[in-house]
Write a protein that holds these residues in place. Structure first.
Motif, PDB file in Angstrom:
ATOM      1  N   ARG A  91      48.318  24.346  47.899  1.00  0.00           N
ATOM      2  CA  ARG A  91      48.654  24.133  46.489  1.00  0.00           C
ATOM      3  C   ARG A  91      49.721  23.064  46.299  1.00  0.00           C
TER       4      ARG A  91
ATOM      5  N   TRP B  56      35.727  36.118  41.148  1.00  0.00           N
ATOM      6  CA  TRP B  56      37.047  35.583  40.849  1.00  0.00           C
ATOM      7  C   TRP B  56      37.763  36.425  39.796  1.00  0.00           C
TER       8      TRP B  56
ATOM      9  N   TRP C  14      46.157  35.187  42.039  1.00  0.00           N
ATOM     10  CA  TRP C  14      46.283  33.791  42.459  1.00  0.00           C
ATOM     11  C   TRP C  14      47.296  33.062  41.578  1.00  0.00           C
ATOM     12  N   SER C  15      47.278  33.344  40.281  1.00  0.00           N
ATOM     13  CA  SER C  15      48.221  32.718  39.360  1.00  0.00           C
ATOM     14  C   SER C  15      49.656  33.154  39.651  1.00  0.00           C
TER      15      SER C  15
ATOM     16  N   THR D 295      48.238  29.001  51.877  1.00  0.00           N
ATOM     17  CA  THR D 295      47.860  28.713  50.489  1.00  0.00           C
ATOM     18  C   THR D 295      48.955  27.945  49.768  1.00  0.00           C
TER      19      THR D 295
ATOM     20  N   ASP E 225      38.712  30.723  52.182  1.00  0.00           N
ATOM     21  CA  ASP E 225      39.066  32.127  52.352  1.00  0.00           C
ATOM     22  C   ASP E 225      38.259  32.758  53.484  1.00  0.00           C
TER      23      ASP E 225
ATOM     24  N   ASP F  38      51.560  31.463  42.706  1.00  0.00           N
ATOM     25  CA  ASP F  38      51.689  30.007  42.641  1.00  0.00           C
ATOM     26  C   ASP F  38      53.120  29.594  42.994  1.00  0.00           C
TER      27      ASP F  38
ATOM     28  N   TRP G 274      36.085  28.501  42.799  1.00  0.00           N
ATOM     29  CA  TRP G 274      35.681  29.698  43.538  1.00  0.00           C
ATOM     30  C   TRP G 274      34.174  29.891  43.388  1.00  0.00           C
TER      31      TRP G 274
ATOM     32  N   ASN H 248      41.538  38.943  40.841  1.00  0.00           N
ATOM     33  CA  ASN H 248      41.782  37.878  41.810  1.00  0.00           C
ATOM     34  C   ASN H 248      42.437  36.668  41.157  1.00  0.00           C
ATOM     35  N   ASP H 249      41.935  36.270  39.979  1.00  0.00           N
ATOM     36  CA  ASP H 249      42.502  35.082  39.330  1.00  0.00           C
ATOM     37  C   ASP H 249      43.935  35.335  38.874  1.00  0.00           C
TER      38      ASP H 249
END
Length: 287
Positions: free
Chosen positions: A173, A194, A229-230, A169, A24, A233, A185, A225-226
């Motif tokens: 992934r 995170w 990010w999820s 990203t 990042d 996906d 992280w 943030n988590d």
């Protein structure tokens, strides 16, 4: 200037340490920030950083030069302390010295370090040169475009460059080469946690991003943030697109799905993406 090779370096960094925060930071400081600077331009600046690095002297913005060294040092203390205390990894580059420093009446001085993660301050003469240059740059910055400011989203090109990082990203992934140990992280002493809040709520996305049953009550409705990010996906149904042209990254090509760097040597320079000075890779399709 930012090039696609810089972005490829970010992938290499991640492959070596599998620290997602390092990826990042690489994308931010080596690619994203430089793209803004490139599009904003900068001219009529009275302080020449290149000249400073070459000659350790500047000969303009004379008013700053008329200040005493102690005065320049005093003016810059708030700036260096702000970097030390609040900037991400700021303490890697700025030191706090509790003992009197440089024969000045400072017992709590913040000064740049000789090198990253170093515990030795630059010599006073070096700090003074840097203080003068920083003051000149801030006080007499010259002219730049909106892309270098907090209003950069007012520039239409803002909206066609940022999907580059979403695409990067996706590549991380989806690639068996990079997605081997998950995405750890490193909070870097508490910065950018995170599970910390982002500036985004689900409702800012159009169409709405994913399900609306995530628990955001403890952070006033903002996504963590988590959670973000999820939701982003590419293997899930919370987004309805995935990027193609994964080997096209501006003026050069590399394949994040290859098994080694040797495979990338077979890819040629992607000069066809430039038409009348415009890089059409900014218009990568999302399928």
């Amino acid at each position: 200037f930012s090039t696609c090779n810089k972005l490829q370096d970010c992938f290499s960094t991640f492959e070596s340490d599998h620290d997602f925060l390092s990826f990042d930071l690489c994308a931010e400081f080596e690619v994203h920030g430089n793209i803004h600077d490139m599009h904003a331009g900068l001219w009529d600046c009275e302080a020449d950083w290149k000249s400073f690095l070459t000659n350790t002297m500047v000969d303009s913005a004379e008013g700053v030069d008329k200040l005493t060294s102690d005065h320049r040092f005093d003016l810059m203390q708030d700036y260096w302390s702000l970097l030390y205390e609040t900037a991400l990894s700021g303490s890697d580059y700025i030191g706090q010295f509790d003992t009197p420093w440089a024969d000045l009446n400072y017992t709590d001085a913040y000064v740049p370090l000789v090198g990253k993660h170093n515990d030795t301050a630059l010599a006073f003469e070096q700090v003074d040169l840097l203080n003068a240059l920083m003051l000149k740059t801030v006080l007499f910055p010259g002219t730049w475009g909106v892309m270098k400011s907090g209003a950069s989203s007012a520039d239409p090109i803002f909206w066609v460059i940022h999907q580059l990082f979403d695409k990067a990203t996706h590549a991380l992934r989806l690639s068996e080469r990079y997605n081997t140990e998950g995405f750890e992280w490193n909070n870097k002493a508490g910065f950018m946690e995170w599970e910390g809040a982002t500036p985004f709520k689900q409702t800012v996305f159009e169409p709405y991003l994913g399900a609306h049953d995530l628990n955001t009550t403890d952070i006033n409705g903002f996504l963590r943030n988590d959670q973000l990010w999820s939701l982003l996906d590419p293997n899930k149904n919370s987004i309805d697109y995935v990027y193609d042209q994964m080997t096209t990254w501006g003026s050069c090509s590399f394949d994040p799905f290859s098994t080694s760097d040797d495979d990338d040597d077979d890819l040629v320079e992607d000069d066809d993406d430039f038409v009348d000075g415009w890089d059409d890779t900014l218009d990568d399709d999302k399928r």
